[in-house]
Scaffold this motif. Sequence first.
Motif, PDB file in Angstrom:
ATOM      1  N   LYS A   4       0.835  -1.209   0.000  1.00  0.00           N
ATOM      2  CA  LYS A   4       0.000   0.000   0.000  1.00  0.00           C
ATOM      3  C   LYS A   4       0.864   1.252   0.000  1.00  0.00           C
ATOM      4  CE  LYS A   4      -3.460   2.429   2.782  1.00  0.00           C
ATOM      5  NZ  LYS A   4      -4.235   2.407   4.064  1.00  0.00           N
ATOM      6  N   ARG A   5       1.900   1.271   0.808  1.00  0.00           N
ATOM      7  CA  ARG A   5       2.770   2.456   0.884  1.00  0.00           C
ATOM      8  C   ARG A   5       3.562   2.651  -0.417  1.00  0.00           C
ATOM      9  NH1 ARG A   5      -0.189   4.027   4.055  1.00  0.00           N
ATOM     10  NH2 ARG A   5       0.108   4.277   6.313  1.00  0.00           N
ATOM     11  N   ILE A   6       3.968   1.553  -1.043  1.00  0.00           N
ATOM     12  CA  ILE A   6       4.653   1.662  -2.334  1.00  0.00           C
ATOM     13  C   ILE A   6       3.711   2.259  -3.368  1.00  0.00           C
ATOM     14  CG2 ILE A   6       5.652   0.351  -4.259  1.00  0.00           C
ATOM     15  CD1 ILE A   6       7.554   0.606  -1.930  1.00  0.00           C
ATOM     16  N   GLU A   7       2.460   1.813  -3.380  1.00  0.00           N
ATOM     17  CA  GLU A   7       1.475   2.343  -4.321  1.00  0.00           C
ATOM     18  C   GLU A   7       1.184   3.819  -4.065  1.00  0.00           C
ATOM     19  OE1 GLU A   7      -1.768  -0.309  -3.745  1.00  0.00           O
ATOM     20  OE2 GLU A   7      -0.954  -1.873  -5.061  1.00  0.00           O
ATOM     21  N   GLU A   8       1.364   4.246  -2.822  1.00  0.00           N
ATOM     22  CA  GLU A   8       1.149   5.653  -2.464  1.00  0.00           C
ATOM     23  C   GLU A   8       2.348   6.527  -2.792  1.00  0.00           C
ATOM     24  OE1 GLU A   8      -1.950   4.826   1.250  1.00  0.00           O
ATOM     25  OE2 GLU A   8       0.153   5.299   1.647  1.00  0.00           O
ATOM     26  N   GLY A   9       3.441   5.898  -3.258  1.00  0.00           N
ATOM     27  CA  GLY A   9       4.585   6.663  -3.722  1.00  0.00           C
ATOM     28  C   GLY A   9       5.822   6.629  -2.855  1.00  0.00           C
ATOM     29  N   LEU A  10       5.803   5.896  -1.721  1.00  0.00           N
ATOM     30  CA  LEU A  10       6.993   5.815  -0.885  1.00  0.00           C
ATOM     31  C   LEU A  10       8.094   5.049  -1.604  1.00  0.00           C
ATOM     32  CD1 LEU A  10       4.968   6.703   1.351  1.00  0.00           C
ATOM     33  CD2 LEU A  10       6.262   5.238   2.921  1.00  0.00           C
ATOM     34  N   SER A  11       9.337   5.404  -1.330  1.00  0.00           N
ATOM     35  CA  SER A  11      10.461   4.663  -1.901  1.00  0.00           C
ATOM     36  C   SER A  11      10.599   3.322  -1.202  1.00  0.00           C
ATOM     37  CB  SER A  11      11.765   5.456  -1.724  1.00  0.00           C
ATOM     38  OG  SER A  11      12.140   5.499  -0.356  1.00  0.00           O
ATOM     39  N   GLU A  12      11.259   2.371  -1.874  1.00  0.00           N
ATOM     40  CA  GLU A  12      11.477   1.051  -1.278  1.00  0.00           C
ATOM     41  C   GLU A  12      12.312   1.149  -0.006  1.00  0.00           C
ATOM     42  OE1 GLU A  12      10.490   0.332  -5.543  1.00  0.00           O
ATOM     43  OE2 GLU A  12      11.813   1.716  -4.474  1.00  0.00           O
ATOM     44  N   GLU A  13      13.314   2.052  -0.017  1.00  0.00           N
ATOM     45  CA  GLU A  13      14.175   2.212   1.153  1.00  0.00           C
ATOM     46  C   GLU A  13      13.380   2.701   2.360  1.00  0.00           C
ATOM     47  OE1 GLU A  13      14.798   3.346  -1.828  1.00  0.00           O
ATOM     48  OE2 GLU A  13      16.642   2.335  -2.465  1.00  0.00           O
ATOM     49  N   HIS A  14      12.353   3.534   2.106  1.00  0.00           N
ATOM     50  CA  HIS A  14      11.512   4.043   3.185  1.00  0.00           C
ATOM     51  C   HIS A  14      10.538   2.963   3.659  1.00  0.00           C
ATOM     52  CE1 HIS A  14       8.800   7.612   4.659  1.00  0.00           C
ATOM     53  NE2 HIS A  14       8.899   6.644   5.546  1.00  0.00           N
ATOM     54  N   ALA A  15       9.851   2.319   2.715  1.00  0.00           N
ATOM     55  CA  ALA A  15       8.798   1.368   3.058  1.00  0.00           C
ATOM     56  C   ALA A  15       9.326   0.101   3.699  1.00  0.00           C
ATOM     57  CB  ALA A  15       7.989   1.026   1.804  1.00  0.00           C
ATOM     58  N   ARG A  16      10.568  -0.285   3.419  1.00  0.00           N
ATOM     59  CA  ARG A  16      11.060  -1.555   3.963  1.00  0.00           C
ATOM     60  C   ARG A  16      11.214  -1.504   5.476  1.00  0.00           C
ATOM     61  NH1 ARG A  16      17.169  -1.651   1.508  1.00  0.00           N
ATOM     62  NH2 ARG A  16      18.067   0.050   2.704  1.00  0.00           N
ATOM     63  N   GLY A  17      11.227  -0.281   6.054  1.00  0.00           N
ATOM     64  CA  GLY A  17      11.257  -0.160   7.503  1.00  0.00           C
ATOM     65  C   GLY A  17       9.978  -0.644   8.157  1.00  0.00           C
ATOM     66  N   LEU A  18       8.939  -0.901   7.363  1.00  0.00           N
ATOM     67  CA  LEU A  18       7.651  -1.338   7.881  1.00  0.00           C
ATOM     68  C   LEU A  18       7.515  -2.850   7.933  1.00  0.00           C
ATOM     69  CD1 LEU A  18       5.476   1.140   5.771  1.00  0.00           C
ATOM     70  CD2 LEU A  18       6.289   1.476   8.107  1.00  0.00           C
ATOM     71  N   ILE A  19       8.419  -3.577   7.273  1.00  0.00           N
ATOM     72  CA  ILE A  19       8.278  -5.034   7.207  1.00  0.00           C
ATOM     73  C   ILE A  19       9.024  -5.693   8.365  1.00  0.00           C
ATOM     74  CG2 ILE A  19       8.007  -4.996   4.700  1.00  0.00           C
ATOM     75  CD1 ILE A  19      10.874  -5.902   4.439  1.00  0.00           C
ATOM     76  N   PRO A  20       8.667  -6.946   8.711  1.00  0.00           N
ATOM     77  CA  PRO A  20       9.350  -7.658   9.801  1.00  0.00           C
ATOM     78  C   PRO A  20      10.858  -7.728   9.578  1.00  0.00           C
ATOM     79  CG  PRO A  20       7.356  -8.813   9.181  1.00  0.00           C
ATOM     80  CD  PRO A  20       7.535  -7.719   8.174  1.00  0.00           C
ATOM     81  N   PHE A  21      11.597  -7.724  10.671  1.00  0.00           N
ATOM     82  CA  PHE A  21      13.055  -7.633  10.627  1.00  0.00           C
ATOM     83  C   PHE A  21      13.687  -8.853   9.974  1.00  0.00           C
ATOM     84  CE2 PHE A  21      17.271  -7.955  12.799  1.00  0.00           C
ATOM     85  CZ  PHE A  21      17.803  -6.751  12.352  1.00  0.00           C
ATOM     86  N   ASP A  22      13.116 -10.043  10.218  1.00  0.00           N
ATOM     87  CA  ASP A  22      13.770 -11.273   9.779  1.00  0.00           C
ATOM     88  C   ASP A  22      13.342 -11.729   8.395  1.00  0.00           C
ATOM     89  OD1 ASP A  22      15.768 -11.830  11.503  1.00  0.00           O
ATOM     90  OD2 ASP A  22      14.578 -13.072  12.850  1.00  0.00           O
ATOM     91  N   ALA A  23      13.448 -10.831   7.412  1.00  0.00           N
ATOM     92  CA  ALA A  23      13.336 -11.261   6.017  1.00  0.00           C
ATOM     93  C   ALA A  23      14.541 -12.151   5.713  1.00  0.00           C
ATOM     94  CB  ALA A  23      13.309 -10.055   5.099  1.00  0.00           C
ATOM     95  N   ARG A  24      14.330 -13.177   4.892  1.00  0.00           N
ATOM     96  CA  ARG A  24      15.432 -14.080   4.559  1.00  0.00           C
ATOM     97  C   ARG A  24      16.417 -13.387   3.619  1.00  0.00           C
ATOM     98  NH1 ARG A  24      14.398 -19.504   5.949  1.00  0.00           N
ATOM     99  NH2 ARG A  24      12.220 -19.964   6.451  1.00  0.00           N
ATOM    100  N   GLN A  25      17.692 -13.718   3.767  1.00  0.00           N
ATOM    101  CA  GLN A  25      18.729 -13.132   2.938  1.00  0.00           C
ATOM    102  C   GLN A  25      19.578 -14.213   2.293  1.00  0.00           C
ATOM    103  OE1 GLN A  25      20.676 -10.179   5.631  1.00  0.00           O
ATOM    104  NE2 GLN A  25      20.009  -8.724   4.090  1.00  0.00           N
ATOM    105  N   HIS A  26      20.004 -13.944   1.049  1.00  0.00           N
ATOM    106  CA  HIS A  26      20.956 -14.790   0.338  1.00  0.00           C
ATOM    107  C   HIS A  26      22.218 -13.962   0.108  1.00  0.00           C
ATOM    108  CE1 HIS A  26      17.237 -16.871  -0.263  1.00  0.00           C
ATOM    109  NE2 HIS A  26      16.810 -16.024  -1.196  1.00  0.00           N
ATOM    110  N   PHE A  27      23.383 -14.571   0.288  1.00  0.00           N
ATOM    111  CA  PHE A  27      24.615 -13.810   0.103  1.00  0.00           C
ATOM    112  C   PHE A  27      25.782 -14.742  -0.201  1.00  0.00           C
ATOM    113  CE2 PHE A  27      23.896 -14.610   4.601  1.00  0.00           C
ATOM    114  CZ  PHE A  27      25.103 -15.109   5.067  1.00  0.00           C
ATOM    115  N   VAL A  28      26.857 -14.144  -0.706  1.00  0.00           N
ATOM    116  CA  VAL A  28      28.113 -14.860  -0.944  1.00  0.00           C
ATOM    117  C   VAL A  28      29.109 -14.426   0.121  1.00  0.00           C
ATOM    118  CG1 VAL A  28      30.077 -15.113  -2.504  1.00  0.00           C
ATOM    119  CG2 VAL A  28      27.755 -15.180  -3.407  1.00  0.00           C
ATOM    120  N   LEU A  29      29.773 -15.392   0.714  1.00  0.00           N
ATOM    121  CA  LEU A  29      30.745 -15.125   1.780  1.00  0.00           C
ATOM    122  C   LEU A  29      32.106 -15.651   1.354  1.00  0.00           C
ATOM    123  CD1 LEU A  29      30.264 -15.791   5.572  1.00  0.00           C
ATOM    124  CD2 LEU A  29      32.224 -16.753   4.402  1.00  0.00           C
ATOM    125  N   SER A  30      33.123 -14.807   1.452  1.00  0.00           N
ATOM    126  CA  SER A  30      34.500 -15.209   1.134  1.00  0.00           C
ATOM    127  C   SER A  30      35.399 -14.944   2.327  1.00  0.00           C
ATOM    128  CB  SER A  30      35.026 -14.446  -0.086  1.00  0.00           C
ATOM    129  OG  SER A  30      34.311 -14.787  -1.245  1.00  0.00           O
TER     130      SER A  30
END
Length: 458
Positions: free
Chosen positions: A376-402
């Motif tokens: 809803k906030r994205i549709e209202e024009g908020l940026s992704e960087e702003h709106a992602r503060g509204l989602i739960p903290f433990d989103a899954r992440q994929h990464f490469v580690l060296s």
Amino acid sequence: MDKFCIEVIAATANPQQVVWAAMHQDYSENLVWNSRENWPNEQRCGELIVKHLLAGDRGHYGPTEHPQITFNVGYFPHSMMQQVRTHRVGVSFDVQCLTGSAEVTFVNCNGETSEKLNKTIGELYELWTNGEKVVLQRSSHGRNGELPGSYHCDCKKRIRRMRLRVLNEETGLFENGHIKDVISSGIQPAYRVKLEDGKTLDCTVNHRLFTSKGWQTMGDAVGLVTSADGSVVNMTKPCFVMCNGVKEIEFAHTYKPIQQLQNWQSKPKPIGNKLRAHPVKVVSVEYLGEQMTYDLEVEGQWHNFVANGMVVHNSFRYTGQRIINVAEGKQDVEEVFYLRPVGKYTNRQGKRYFYSEEQRASDLQWCLEACKHYQKRIEEGLSEEHARGLIPFDARQHFVLSCNLRSLLHLLDLRWKKDAQLEAQKFCELLYIHFEQWTPAVAQWYHENRAKKAKLSP
């Protein structure tokens, strides 16, 4: 924790021999290389490392910094990633990217492309970062009053206006998009994907490709199996990558003959020649070694672009599309967010509690509602960087580690201790499996003397 996974992308071959050579050279006046045919084998080198370097905590562990290993890590929660990154030494984290040779497809106002319009992602990064080289003759001045001579002209605005070919993932037809940023992601292990029609793309193992089964990392899409040195052993899955397609006429709606006057409607008009993506089979994957890599950030609804004729994902930057997919029912909540399983828990402060089935179901529903709120906030024009503060903290992440061998020991010391975050302990448990296969003698010594004891790294 059933989704957690770690795989080896590349690793130094004969790592225990490498450590033994470095250790031996420290105390030898002669060049170790001159007598390589007389070196102990890998197993014996491991025994000598333990006996003369590791046993007794002698403290001179520099030789263990030479062997390098790179892991592909998937589905861990964000909080675990934050824990692993804390107090780290010599450990590098990265995400998906392409090598500089990948040619990005641009189109003109008619949707047509040409070699003149297209640029490699390496060229784009150079132009984006350093500008375009301009040479002024004696009689001319620049538009901002620059004196005659050679200088670089900023061209970010021009690059942003260029029409980037992107795929409408709902219709399967190509549209136009625009570049928001071009990023260098440093040197990473790279692989060359070859298709049945001859197309090739050089990318990292975790770069996402748009396949006939949707978005998949390159490694997952082909079921890539690699050896310790990164070379390809086998592809265990058939894979079809969506590519630049063929033209077809699309009509706004189906035309039917008029049977009755009240059913009359204007004749449908073609909406033009559209290019539709089509699948092409992957025939081989080849390891290229370490290469400089780059990313694009794409504006608009569709976070993808065409590189070397293949549809690849908008790289590196957070887009939040998977959050919207959950809100729209296109992705399962637990594929995007991590919640601990039902059971009894205790923390390092001694707090004991039971996480019930009812609580977990309620928390899953809360994650879903948060995704809908985000959408809803994205549709209202908020940026992704702003709106992602509204989602739960433990989103899954994929990464490469060296890391090198010494840094790997340090990481295990910090996060495999008994009071560490449970997910971090599981992370270290999966790391140790590959550690044991890579340097068995060192791993055995570590398991017997340091594992889960919270000692500081050698």
